[in-house]
Design a protein around this motif. Sequence first.
Motif, PDB file in Angstrom:
ATOM      1  N   GLY A   1      26.381   3.850  -7.077  1.00  0.00           N
ATOM      2  CA  GLY A   1      27.033   2.726  -7.559  1.00  0.00           C
ATOM      3  C   GLY A   1      25.991   1.228  -6.592  1.00  0.00           C
ATOM      4  N   GLU A   2      24.810   1.491  -5.887  1.00  0.00           N
ATOM      5  CA  GLU A   2      24.371   0.429  -5.219  1.00  0.00           C
ATOM      6  C   GLU A   2      23.234   0.717  -5.871  1.00  0.00           C
ATOM      7  OE1 GLU A   2      24.029   1.419  -1.355  1.00  0.00           O
ATOM      8  OE2 GLU A   2      25.979   0.748  -0.207  1.00  0.00           O
TER       9      GLU A   2
ATOM     10  N   THR B   1      34.964   1.150  -9.127  1.00  0.00           N
ATOM     11  CA  THR B   1      34.300   0.232 -10.291  1.00  0.00           C
ATOM     12  C   THR B   1      32.078   0.281 -10.261  1.00  0.00           C
ATOM     13  OG1 THR B   1      35.870  -1.262  -9.845  1.00  0.00           O
ATOM     14  CG2 THR B   1      33.726  -2.652 -10.744  1.00  0.00           C
ATOM     15  N   PRO B   2      31.802  -0.114  -8.469  1.00  0.00           N
ATOM     16  CA  PRO B   2      30.164   0.530  -8.246  1.00  0.00           C
ATOM     17  C   PRO B   2      30.126   1.454  -9.602  1.00  0.00           C
ATOM     18  CG  PRO B   2      31.236  -0.372  -6.646  1.00  0.00           C
ATOM     19  CD  PRO B   2      32.416   0.107  -7.392  1.00  0.00           C
ATOM     20  N   VAL B   3      30.327   2.846  -9.740  1.00  0.00           N
ATOM     21  CA  VAL B   3      29.320   4.137  -9.570  1.00  0.00           C
ATOM     22  C   VAL B   3      30.286   3.406 -11.508  1.00  0.00           C
ATOM     23  CG1 VAL B   3      31.704   5.128  -9.906  1.00  0.00           C
ATOM     24  CG2 VAL B   3      29.288   6.164  -9.544  1.00  0.00           C
TER      25      VAL B   3
ATOM     26  N   ALA C   1      27.319   1.099 -13.067  1.00  0.00           N
ATOM     27  CA  ALA C   1      26.094   1.646 -12.819  1.00  0.00           C
ATOM     28  C   ALA C   1      25.827   2.143 -13.939  1.00  0.00           C
ATOM     29  CB  ALA C   1      25.807   2.182 -11.418  1.00  0.00           C
TER      30      ALA C   1
ATOM     31  N   PHE D   1      28.436   8.650  -5.245  1.00  0.00           N
ATOM     32  CA  PHE D   1      28.514   7.533  -6.035  1.00  0.00           C
ATOM     33  C   PHE D   1      28.620   6.742  -4.557  1.00  0.00           C
ATOM     34  CE2 PHE D   1      31.860   9.846  -8.439  1.00  0.00           C
ATOM     35  CZ  PHE D   1      30.790  10.494  -9.538  1.00  0.00           C
TER      36      PHE D   1
ATOM     37  N   PRO E   1      21.133   2.314  -9.079  1.00  0.00           N
ATOM     38  CA  PRO E   1      21.905   2.831 -10.539  1.00  0.00           C
ATOM     39  C   PRO E   1      20.996   3.487 -11.018  1.00  0.00           C
ATOM     40  CG  PRO E   1      22.217   0.215 -11.054  1.00  0.00           C
ATOM     41  CD  PRO E   1      21.550   0.612  -9.694  1.00  0.00           C
TER      42      PRO E   1
ATOM     43  N   ALA F   1      33.986  -3.103 -14.361  1.00  0.00           N
ATOM     44  CA  ALA F   1      33.040  -3.110 -14.388  1.00  0.00           C
ATOM     45  C   ALA F   1      32.081  -3.052 -15.566  1.00  0.00           C
ATOM     46  CB  ALA F   1      33.150  -0.632 -14.570  1.00  0.00           C
TER      47      ALA F   1
END
Length: 241
Positions: free
Chosen positions: A107-108, A132-134, A137, A103, A110, A202
Amino acid sequence: MSSPDPVAEEHAPLEAWDDAADAWAAAVRGGTDPRRALTDRAILDLVRQVPTGPVLDLGCGEGWLARELASRRHEVTALDGSARMIALAEAAGGKIEYGHTPFAEAGENPRKLRGAYGTIIFNFSLLDARITPVLAAAGAVLFPYGRILIQAAHPAAMIGDASGYRDGWRMMEEAAPGVKLIRPIPWYFRTFTTWVLELRRAGLLLVETYEPLDPETGRPVSLLLHVTIPERRPKRSAEPR
């Protein structure tokens, strides 16, 4: 399920899932957990409510959901951060595109999610403290009017727990009742309020919530969230004076 307060390093949960993968897959495929039958049916019923488009099973584990959807002629991509889980999923077959994608990497970037989708599913897979990042994405690769479906531990499950009704790390010690894991797996519990905040951070919109019940006890067995991306309206050009 015990409730110490472990300091979970970034990769510790993935390593624990690799260690637990074989026991977990055996428990899932053996149908030894009656609660899982209820939650499995709940997510399948929700997926089938509307046409899905291409489906992403994000955090697919040993692949049961991906196989079930593929058997119903859905176009399925299934990704997981545990290399051993993906190996077990691939070995079980099915017309599915599998991939090993943690993940944090998704997240970094997509693009690591390998496409665009009408339905993205997190079935008990949002277990880290930082999600939140994933989630963002997932929103970035979702079709307009697509759905993100999240199934998670129901917040009420922790009422009365020694750790109290508050966000924090918990430890999973069994793959199913009576089936001990070689190594406990850390997972992060969230209250309902925190789930709503995570979705907002997100850039996602909560559409509906569902609470499937155990018919014997009348208690919720999980929390299901139907999420989408806000409608993107084109900017109106200034009218000439």
